[in-house]
Design a protein around this motif. Structure first.
Motif, PDB file in Angstrom:
ATOM      1  N   UNK A 223       0.809  -1.217   0.000  1.00  0.00           N
ATOM      2  CA  UNK A 223       0.000   0.000   0.000  1.00  0.00           C
ATOM      3  C   UNK A 223       0.842   1.266   0.000  1.00  0.00           C
ATOM      4  N   UNK A 320      -8.490  -1.044  12.580  1.00  0.00           N
ATOM      5  CA  UNK A 320      -9.880  -1.454  12.370  1.00  0.00           C
ATOM      6  C   UNK A 320     -10.035  -2.955  12.122  1.00  0.00           C
TER       7      UNK A 320
ATOM      8  N   UNK B 103      -4.374   0.592   2.117  1.00  0.00           N
ATOM      9  CA  UNK B 103      -3.931   0.758   3.497  1.00  0.00           C
ATOM     10  C   UNK B 103      -4.993   0.231   4.457  1.00  0.00           C
ATOM     11  N   UNK B 104      -4.615  -0.737   5.311  1.00  0.00           N
ATOM     12  CA  UNK B 104      -5.631  -1.388   6.150  1.00  0.00           C
ATOM     13  C   UNK B 104      -6.239  -0.489   7.219  1.00  0.00           C
ATOM     14  N   UNK B 105      -5.605   0.604   7.561  1.00  0.00           N
ATOM     15  CA  UNK B 105      -6.146   1.414   8.662  1.00  0.00           C
ATOM     16  C   UNK B 105      -6.802   2.722   8.188  1.00  0.00           C
ATOM     17  N   UNK B 106      -6.970   2.867   6.882  1.00  0.00           N
ATOM     18  CA  UNK B 106      -7.628   4.074   6.370  1.00  0.00           C
ATOM     19  C   UNK B 106      -8.890   3.664   5.612  1.00  0.00           C
TER      20      UNK B 106
END
Lengths: 324, 325
Positions: A223, A320, B103-106
């Motif tokens: 990412x 999350x 992005x895993x946290x956005x």
């Protein structure tokens, strides 16, 4: 509300662990060499007087009976009386605890914050002069021997140059004149500076190294390439996309070291005569002051357990993907 | 109108064992609104081409020679700042969703939004929101899923979101690097349809990189077959797949099983790919080639015109010999 159920289960778990720790602590102290009265008695004390003293402290009863008395008292909020001070243990702890919390929370948060910032930069500029400088400094800071460093800083800045007081938390001569809050605060910071610096330097290195390695891992993630492909600025990629993910393991570390700081600073507190829990702990253990020492250790255990829970919850908030 | 023109491009990776020529002297052109597919095995340099066009080569990689003309500017001479303004705006990339491309946290909508924001700093916030909604509509993600995190999406939805991300600034060229790998056949089909519709609707050019011939044949009008860092055959889709001429293309097509093909068809064995650090100067495919002559090992192949649009990087002798059998 799964989160409530999770917390509920966790609290039960914590309570059970806490009482197991309490039990182990109780018997551990009874097994330790020396008796509590050895520091109180005069050589002129007769054997009868000594026995009377032991009886007064309740130490003549069988250990198991003592344990149940202690357990009962503990559950009703009575931590007993300190053998040495003759005062309620809870009173002593409540007196010392704020000082420890003040010093260690400040230093841990400061060190974590600076460590994360610098670690981020070091990882981003991996292999550059800045990175080398920061990494080597961090390694030195991380491996410093606390008492040695504390004494050195105390000798130089406190004694040789004389900028800072040698110990304590306040200057009575200033406080007696009832100055403004600002002056009081300034005096406190003046006293706190050396121990704070010591703890800061000891801890900042490990946070820096942790953040750096975590960040280096994150920078290899796909990412990050996506973020670059979008044409985002370096700052945005570094701070928004990389640092947020990289900071996750640092949070665990901060949470746990906040917990351990209650006792971890015993040496620092000792050297800077900071009237906190750590110093009391050393004193209580070396004097076989069972109630006080037990209470200090239980406090640490309690804080570690609760801090663990808070870190778990904080993690769920930051990441999350984690739900309970 | 020619949108992209790559001339004699070579890209090398500095490795401990020496310079690795991942992409060796390749040239191709791409017209506005057309699609070009790169096929080849792993390590043949497909992705390196994509990354070069995005300016996203890793630190140890360098453009050794060649020019990349895009809409009049030469990308080979871009500096960091120019690349930053260019990426995502003029050329964007569709990554493989199976990778951690988001992005895993956005939140997903935020990740699309920032792509618009960075290239349109003056665009008001609500306009950006509308644009994001439009993009998600286009890729058929329901509006109530906008605020989700990537892990809450299925593989297909993730891929759609990544496509939406790539479309954020209406780029002239989209590079799709294995966008459907690791998706099941139905979802793969949907995604490919989507890509084709986008290409038609927005007149976007597409460079499609895949190891899967079927996928490339579905999307692309022109095909480049790559082997060992070189393009070995290029031409129209029909020409390359119906009348393959280069021995490697033939091998590649033969190894692609299909139900009505003869079970006993013999797939020529391919030796391990050439060592791209110690290139001999001869034909890279000579070690595995079924019709190699002694010459092939030492003599570089050349471009042979088979039709005005169809070329093979081989030698007259092999191509001629081949025709007869």
């Amino acid at each position: 509300m799964r989160i409530k159920k999770y917390i509920f289960n966790k609290v039960i778990e914590i309570t059970i662990i806490f009482f197991i720790i309490l039990t182990i602590l109780f018997f551990l102290f009874r097994l330790s060499p020396g008796t509590p009265i050895s520091k109180m008695v005069d050589p002129t004390f007769t054997l009868e007087d000594q026995n009377l003293l032991i009886e007064q402290l309740g130490l003549d009863k069988p250990a198991l009976e003592q344990y149940f008395i202690y357990l009962k008292n503990f559950c009703t909020g009575n931590l007993g009386f300190s053998f040495h001070y003759g005062e309620p243990v809870s009173k002593i702890i409540l007196e010392r605890l704020p000082w420890t919390i003040l010093l260690f929370t400040t230093s841990t948060i400061l060190a974590a914050f600076v460590g994360v910032m610098l670690g981020k930069i070091a990882a981003w500029k991996k292999g550059s002069a800045i990175d080398n400088f920061l990494s080597i400094s961090a390694l030195i800071s991380h491996t410093l021997f606390i008492p040695w460093f504390a004494l050195l800083i105390l000798w130089f800045l406190g004694f040789k140059v004389g900028w800072f007081p040698l110990g304590g938390t306040l200057s009575p001569e200033i406080w007696i004149t009832e100055p403004s809050l600002f002056v009081k605060l300034l005096d406190l910071i003046h006293h706190m500076f050396l121990p704070l610096m010591t703890l800061f330097f000891i801890h900042v290195g490990s946070y820096l190294l942790l953040m750096r390695s975590s960040m280096l891992g994150v920078l290899k993630e796909d990412y990050i390439i996506t973020a670059k492909a979008k044409g985002l600025t370096e700052k945005s990629i570094r701070n928004k996309h990389a640092a947020k993910n990289a900071a996750l393991p640092v949070i665990t570390s901060v949470g746990l070291s906040l917990a351990f700081s209650i006792n971890g600073g015993a040496l620092t507190e000792q050297i800077f005569t900071w009237p906190g829990i750590g110093r009391e702990l050393i004193f209580a253990v070396s004097n076989n002051d069972y109630p006080l020492a037990q209470a200090c250790f239980l406090l640490i255990a309690g804080v570690v357990l609760v801090a663990n829970l808070i870190v778990d919850l904080l993690y769920a908030y930051m990441d999350p993907r984690i739900t309970y | 109108m020619t949108l992209l023109k790559v001339e004699n491009l070579s890209v090398g990776y500095k490795t401990k064992k020496g310079l690795l020529n991942a992409v060796n002297n390749i040239s191709f052109t791409l017209e506005q609104g057309k699609s070009l597919g790169f096929v080849g095995e792993s390590g043949c340099g497909k992705t390196t081409i994509g990354m070069t066009l995005m300016g996203l080569l890793p630190e140890n990689a360098n453009i050794l020679q060649g020019d990349i003309y895009f809409n009049g500017s030469n990308l080979a001479h871009f500096n960091d700042e120019k690349w930053r303004n260019f990426r995502g705006k003029e050329i964007s990339m569709i990554f493989q969703a199976a990778m951690n491309a988001m992005n895993p946290v956005i939140r997903v909508d935020e990740q699309v939004m920032e792509a618009i924001e960075v290239h349109n700093p003056d665009m008001p916030r609500n306009e950006i929101h509308t644009k994001v909604k439009k993009l998600f509509n286009m890729v058929e993600i329901p509006e109530n899923r906008l605020k989700d995190y990537p892990h809450q999406y299925s593989g297909g939805m993730k891929q759609r979101a990544i496509i939406a991300m790539a479309l954020a600034c209406n780029p002239k060229l989209i590079i799709a690097d294995e966008p459907t790998t690791a998706l099941d056949a139905i979802v793969q089909d949907q995604i490919l349809k989507e890509i084709k519709e986008i290409k038609k609707g927005l007149n976007t050019s597409i460079i499609f990189i895949s190891h899967d011939i079927a996928v490339v044949a579905d999307v692309c009008e022109d095909i480049c077959v790559m082997y060992g860092g070189q393009i070995v055959e290029k031409g129209k889709r029909e020409e390359v797949f119906k009348y393959p001429r280069h021995p490697y293309t033939k091998t590649l097509l033969a190894s692609y099983l299909n139900l009505d093909s003869d079970k006993d068809i013999k797939v020529p064995e391919i030796q391990k790919p050439p060592n791209l650090i110690t290139l001999t100067g001869g034909c890279n495919f000579s070690a595995s080639c079924i019709c190699k002559s002694k010459n092939c090992i030492n003599h570089a192949p050349e471009w042979v015109n088979l039709s005005p649009t169809h070329q093979a990087f081989c030698c007259e002798e092999t191509l001629g010999k081949d025709k007869n059998d």
